[in-house]
Design a protein around this motif. Sequence first.
Motif, PDB file in Angstrom:
ATOM      1  N   LYS A 224       0.725  -1.251  -0.059  1.00 59.78           N
ATOM      2  CA  LYS A 224      -0.096   0.197   0.030  1.00 59.78           C
ATOM      3  C   LYS A 224       0.746   1.158  -0.104  1.00 59.78           C
ATOM      4  CE  LYS A 224      -3.307   2.228   2.983  1.00 59.78           C
ATOM      5  NZ  LYS A 224      -4.281   2.377   4.200  1.00 59.78           N
ATOM      6  N   PHE A 225       2.139   1.255   0.821  1.00 60.99           N
ATOM      7  CA  PHE A 225       3.004   2.402   0.964  1.00 60.99           C
ATOM      8  C   PHE A 225       3.912   2.347  -0.202  1.00 60.99           C
ATOM      9  CE2 PHE A 225       0.437   2.912   4.816  1.00 60.99           C
ATOM     10  CZ  PHE A 225       0.566   4.520   5.091  1.00 60.99           C
TER      11      PHE A 225
ATOM     12  N   VAL B   2       3.645   6.910  11.052  1.00 60.96           N
ATOM     13  CA  VAL B   2       2.497   7.099   9.856  1.00 60.96           C
ATOM     14  C   VAL B   2       1.874   5.852   9.581  1.00 60.96           C
ATOM     15  CG1 VAL B   2       1.799   7.909   7.787  1.00 60.96           C
ATOM     16  CG2 VAL B   2       3.126   9.352   9.355  1.00 60.96           C
ATOM     17  N   ILE B   3       2.925   4.852   8.907  1.00 60.08           N
ATOM     18  CA  ILE B   3       2.495   3.723   8.537  1.00 60.08           C
ATOM     19  C   ILE B   3       1.707   2.610   9.453  1.00 60.08           C
ATOM     20  CG2 ILE B   3       3.479   1.762   7.265  1.00 60.08           C
ATOM     21  CD1 ILE B   3       5.421   3.451   6.072  1.00 60.08           C
ATOM     22  N   ALA B   4       2.497   2.619  10.820  1.00 66.54           N
ATOM     23  CA  ALA B   4       1.978   1.736  11.906  1.00 66.54           C
ATOM     24  C   ALA B   4       0.712   2.339  12.217  1.00 66.54           C
ATOM     25  CB  ALA B   4       2.931   1.950  12.838  1.00 66.54           C
ATOM     26  N   LEU B   5       0.260   3.425  12.326  1.00 68.07           N
ATOM     27  CA  LEU B   5      -0.995   4.021  12.626  1.00 68.07           C
ATOM     28  C   LEU B   5      -1.941   3.644  11.781  1.00 68.07           C
ATOM     29  CD1 LEU B   5      -0.259   7.309  14.611  1.00 68.07           C
ATOM     30  CD2 LEU B   5      -0.982   5.150  15.547  1.00 68.07           C
TER      31      LEU B   5
ATOM     32  N   GLY C 251      -5.520   1.247  11.911  1.00 68.45           N
ATOM     33  CA  GLY C 251      -6.785   1.686  11.737  1.00 68.45           C
ATOM     34  C   GLY C 251      -6.908   3.283  11.665  1.00 68.45           C
ATOM     35  N   PHE C 252      -5.793   4.018  12.085  1.00 68.90           N
ATOM     36  CA  PHE C 252      -5.954   5.562  12.066  1.00 68.90           C
ATOM     37  C   PHE C 252      -5.255   6.126  10.906  1.00 68.90           C
ATOM     38  CE2 PHE C 252      -5.021   3.670  16.290  1.00 68.90           C
ATOM     39  CZ  PHE C 252      -6.246   4.297  16.963  1.00 68.90           C
ATOM     40  N   GLY C 253      -6.380   5.954   9.808  1.00 63.53           N
ATOM     41  CA  GLY C 253      -5.997   6.482   8.404  1.00 63.53           C
ATOM     42  C   GLY C 253      -5.898   7.837   8.017  1.00 63.53           C
ATOM     43  N   GLY C 254      -6.103   8.693   9.229  1.00 60.88           N
ATOM     44  CA  GLY C 254      -5.911  10.155   9.050  1.00 60.88           C
ATOM     45  C   GLY C 254      -4.385  10.664   9.618  1.00 60.88           C
ATOM     46  N   THR C 255      -3.668   9.849   9.805  1.00 58.43           N
ATOM     47  CA  THR C 255      -2.289  10.355  10.064  1.00 58.43           C
ATOM     48  C   THR C 255      -1.307  10.740   9.044  1.00 58.43           C
ATOM     49  OG1 THR C 255      -2.676   8.290  11.873  1.00 58.43           O
ATOM     50  CG2 THR C 255      -0.465   9.299  11.545  1.00 58.43           C
ATOM     51  N   VAL C 256      -0.552  11.649   9.488  1.00 52.08           N
ATOM     52  CA  VAL C 256       0.260  12.403   8.529  1.00 52.08           C
ATOM     53  C   VAL C 256       1.542  12.696   9.370  1.00 52.08           C
ATOM     54  CG1 VAL C 256      -1.326  13.197   6.879  1.00 52.08           C
ATOM     55  CG2 VAL C 256      -0.403  14.528   8.777  1.00 52.08           C
TER      56      VAL C 256
ATOM     57  N   THR D 285       0.261  13.992  24.240  1.00 48.38           N
ATOM     58  CA  THR D 285       1.665  13.672  24.808  1.00 48.38           C
ATOM     59  C   THR D 285       1.825  12.264  25.188  1.00 48.38           C
ATOM     60  OG1 THR D 285       1.994  15.901  25.555  1.00 48.38           O
ATOM     61  CG2 THR D 285       3.705  14.474  26.249  1.00 48.38           C
ATOM     62  N   LEU D 286       2.750  11.750  24.434  1.00 48.37           N
ATOM     63  CA  LEU D 286       2.921  10.308  24.614  1.00 48.37           C
ATOM     64  C   LEU D 286       3.353   9.906  26.040  1.00 48.37           C
ATOM     65  CD1 LEU D 286       3.854   9.183  20.986  1.00 48.37           C
ATOM     66  CD2 LEU D 286       1.817   8.661  22.147  1.00 48.37           C
ATOM     67  N   PRO D 287       3.217   8.852  26.623  1.00 48.62           N
ATOM     68  CA  PRO D 287       4.294   8.389  27.775  1.00 48.62           C
ATOM     69  C   PRO D 287       5.621   8.416  27.385  1.00 48.62           C
ATOM     70  CG  PRO D 287       2.234   6.663  27.225  1.00 48.62           C
ATOM     71  CD  PRO D 287       2.386   7.672  25.997  1.00 48.62           C
ATOM     72  N   ALA D 288       6.280   8.883  28.375  1.00 48.72           N
ATOM     73  CA  ALA D 288       7.790   8.811  28.396  1.00 48.72           C
ATOM     74  C   ALA D 288       8.404   7.558  27.698  1.00 48.72           C
ATOM     75  CB  ALA D 288       8.644   8.943  29.606  1.00 48.72           C
ATOM     76  N   GLY D 289       9.315   7.367  26.775  1.00 46.19           N
ATOM     77  CA  GLY D 289       9.745   6.257  26.038  1.00 46.19           C
ATOM     78  C   GLY D 289       9.021   5.743  24.977  1.00 46.19           C
ATOM     79  N   GLU D 290       8.056   6.375  24.727  1.00 46.08           N
ATOM     80  CA  GLU D 290       7.105   5.656  23.666  1.00 46.08           C
ATOM     81  C   GLU D 290       6.961   6.735  22.628  1.00 46.08           C
ATOM     82  OE1 GLU D 290       5.972   2.923  23.560  1.00 46.08           O
ATOM     83  OE2 GLU D 290       5.366   1.994  25.713  1.00 46.08           O
ATOM     84  N   ASP D 291       6.696   6.026  21.479  1.00 50.09           N
ATOM     85  CA  ASP D 291       6.239   6.881  20.171  1.00 50.09           C
ATOM     86  C   ASP D 291       4.944   6.103  19.463  1.00 50.09           C
ATOM     87  OD1 ASP D 291       7.238   4.550  18.437  1.00 50.09           O
ATOM     88  OD2 ASP D 291       9.278   5.664  18.531  1.00 50.09           O
ATOM     89  N   PRO D 292       4.493   6.658  18.424  1.00 51.67           N
ATOM     90  CA  PRO D 292       3.200   5.910  18.235  1.00 51.67           C
ATOM     91  C   PRO D 292       3.449   4.303  17.754  1.00 51.67           C
ATOM     92  CG  PRO D 292       3.312   8.161  17.371  1.00 51.67           C
ATOM     93  CD  PRO D 292       4.603   7.796  18.001  1.00 51.67           C
ATOM     94  N   ASP D 293       4.407   4.433  17.058  1.00 55.12           N
ATOM     95  CA  ASP D 293       4.815   2.754  16.766  1.00 55.12           C
ATOM     96  C   ASP D 293       5.127   1.852  17.743  1.00 55.12           C
ATOM     97  OD1 ASP D 293       5.607   0.758  15.066  1.00 55.12           O
ATOM     98  OD2 ASP D 293       7.717   1.435  14.654  1.00 55.12           O
ATOM     99  N   THR D 294       5.739   2.296  18.702  1.00 48.01           N
ATOM    100  CA  THR D 294       6.076   1.399  19.674  1.00 48.01           C
ATOM    101  C   THR D 294       4.635   1.309  20.685  1.00 48.01           C
ATOM    102  OG1 THR D 294       6.943   3.144  21.161  1.00 48.01           O
ATOM    103  CG2 THR D 294       8.389   1.346  19.716  1.00 48.01           C
ATOM    104  N   LEU D 295       3.994   2.305  20.625  1.00 45.19           N
ATOM    105  CA  LEU D 295       2.858   2.257  21.434  1.00 45.19           C
ATOM    106  C   LEU D 295       1.623   1.091  20.932  1.00 45.19           C
ATOM    107  CD1 LEU D 295       1.129   3.324  24.117  1.00 45.19           C
ATOM    108  CD2 LEU D 295       0.197   5.290  22.533  1.00 45.19           C
ATOM    109  N   VAL D 296       1.705   1.539  19.760  1.00 40.65           N
ATOM    110  CA  VAL D 296       0.382   0.389  18.965  1.00 40.65           C
ATOM    111  C   VAL D 296       1.126  -0.952  19.043  1.00 40.65           C
ATOM    112  CG1 VAL D 296      -0.442  -0.148  16.807  1.00 40.65           C
ATOM    113  CG2 VAL D 296      -0.578   2.269  17.605  1.00 40.65           C
TER     114      VAL D 296
END
Length: 615
Positions: free
Chosen positions: A149-150, A265-268, A272-277, A334-345
């Motif tokens: 897709k990407f 972006v890709i992980a989100l 299912g979070f298709g509005g991510t940029v 603001t994400l928890p310390a040490g996390e980014d969206p990719d790792t959080l998901v």
Amino acid sequence: MSLPPNFLEELRLRTPLAPLIGRATKLTRAGRQWRGCCPFHGEKTPSFYVYDDHYHCFGCGAHGDAIAFVMQTQGASFPEAVERLAGEAGLEVPKATPQQARREAKQRDLHGVMDLAAEAFQRRLRLPEGRAGLDYLLRRGLSEDTIRKFGLGWSGAGRGALAADLKPQGIEARQLIEGGLMRPGEGDAPPADLFFNRVMFPIRDRRGRIISFGGRVLGDGQPKYVNGPETELFSKRRNLYGLDLAREAAFKGAPVVVVEGYMDVIALHQAGFGGTVAPLGTALTEEQLAELWRLSPQPVLCFDGDAAGGRAAARAAELALPLLTPEHSLRFVTLPAGEDPDTLVARGGPAAFKAVLDAARPLSEVLYEMLAAQSPGATPEARATLRHRLVAAADSIPDKILGAEYRRLLLDRFFAGSRRPAPAFAPRARADRPGFGRGRAGPPPLDLPRPGIDPAEVRQEQARCLLAVLIAHPWLLPEVEEALMQLDLPDGVAARLRYRLVTWQAGAERLEADDLVNHLNETEPEGLAWARRFTRAPPAAAAAKALPKQVAESWWHFYAGLRGEAALLAERQAALRDWQETNDPAAQTRIIRLNELLAVQRRGGMEEDVPGEEA
């Protein structure tokens, strides 16, 4: 000859569709869109919808952008429609030149080159040499569908590999340099690949055309990510990674979320979070913010919970303030310390990131905390600095009413943080009070019923008095118009009546009470009757015989009661700046009046006996 795509894009950005189409048909808000009866076919039930960048009729199928609307409604040709819209937008239509023709042909060629390069990178990912890149993507949790897709790929080891791949298709090294895929060699050296030993991420514009690439090196190489350079197709300031896919998702109601990197972006999107940029290696820009607001009135900016994330949030808030409107703002997470969206998901699944989104905070809250962190401490100097910064931030908002609301909210929080809690008094018997024997308990306290005070009713009565004074003395309207528009009046009849007063004053030849009453009898009879219906005696200033000084003092008295102390302080600060900059006597008079109003409030609220009013 066709016009440059960048010019047409700028023209569409500067031509809001709702005001343009609202000239031809009445539109009303329908969520984030506008709705009305279609101007192209007769209908009684509205089926015509206007979005940020296009309109669509679900009845007759009419569809298009601002240029198409002018062509269809005014019978204009494409050049005529562009000329009319450009004139309104303050743009000059580029003249057709041979150089422009060559530039457009080159852009068309470059789009083809970028497509061929993307196909070559994707093929190489599936070859043995690309195995490390494919393993990396799979190890990061991406599915085969997401990789396709990407359009993710592998650059190869460089040394002219891409040029060799595309040479059989007639692509020259010169074109790869123009597309930002190679750089010229030094001296007699041949051109060199810009990307080598990197996972490749195609970057697309809002229409889905590939305009550049980003690459991530594997291992410890630096820099970890590289974006293509500025070219005739690619501007980092104007584009967002994932924008083409986010447009469709936002149209279907997905939240628009801004994160920091490609993999986020890709992980989100996969979760299912298709509005991510994401921005493209730069801090958020004005052009990117405008693009986000075309997708959503309140996009969510997502930052890491470290110092760098705090600085990025502060820069975004500072950028947004001068661009805010009542329709466009921002929210922050603001994400928890040490996390980014990719790792959080990856750790908690989509539910973990949804919980973060549900806790998104408004810009006003983040702005206060940001400014408070810049002026720590409780000394008078620190608090004075913070107050100045809060007022300056609110004043940077162009919309006066929105800026006033920010001032009120920010200063309310400022003063709330310094108020001391009211002491708790415990009633006790006093042996030394007259009439009481030693050790003898006094009589029980009287527990008489007290009449309840309804704040909403108090505000209604204050608004009624304020508007009644203006109806009786409309000559005061020009002096108080700006202050009147900043008031948060009760919804319903009070707000409607204010609108009638202000619009009447704008077109009235003379500001006479009889003329205003006749106008209200025709346009707002309910409001006129409400303004004359008092639970107690009407204010003396609402009488026709009241003196001008009495009228003005009474009006500002009710104004102060409706505004509150924080707002009055902010207004005094603004008036003081005006007076210092312009030496305007009107500003000086306003300062004196605001000081008087503040003094009354600090004596314990608005007094019973207002100057010039009956007790």
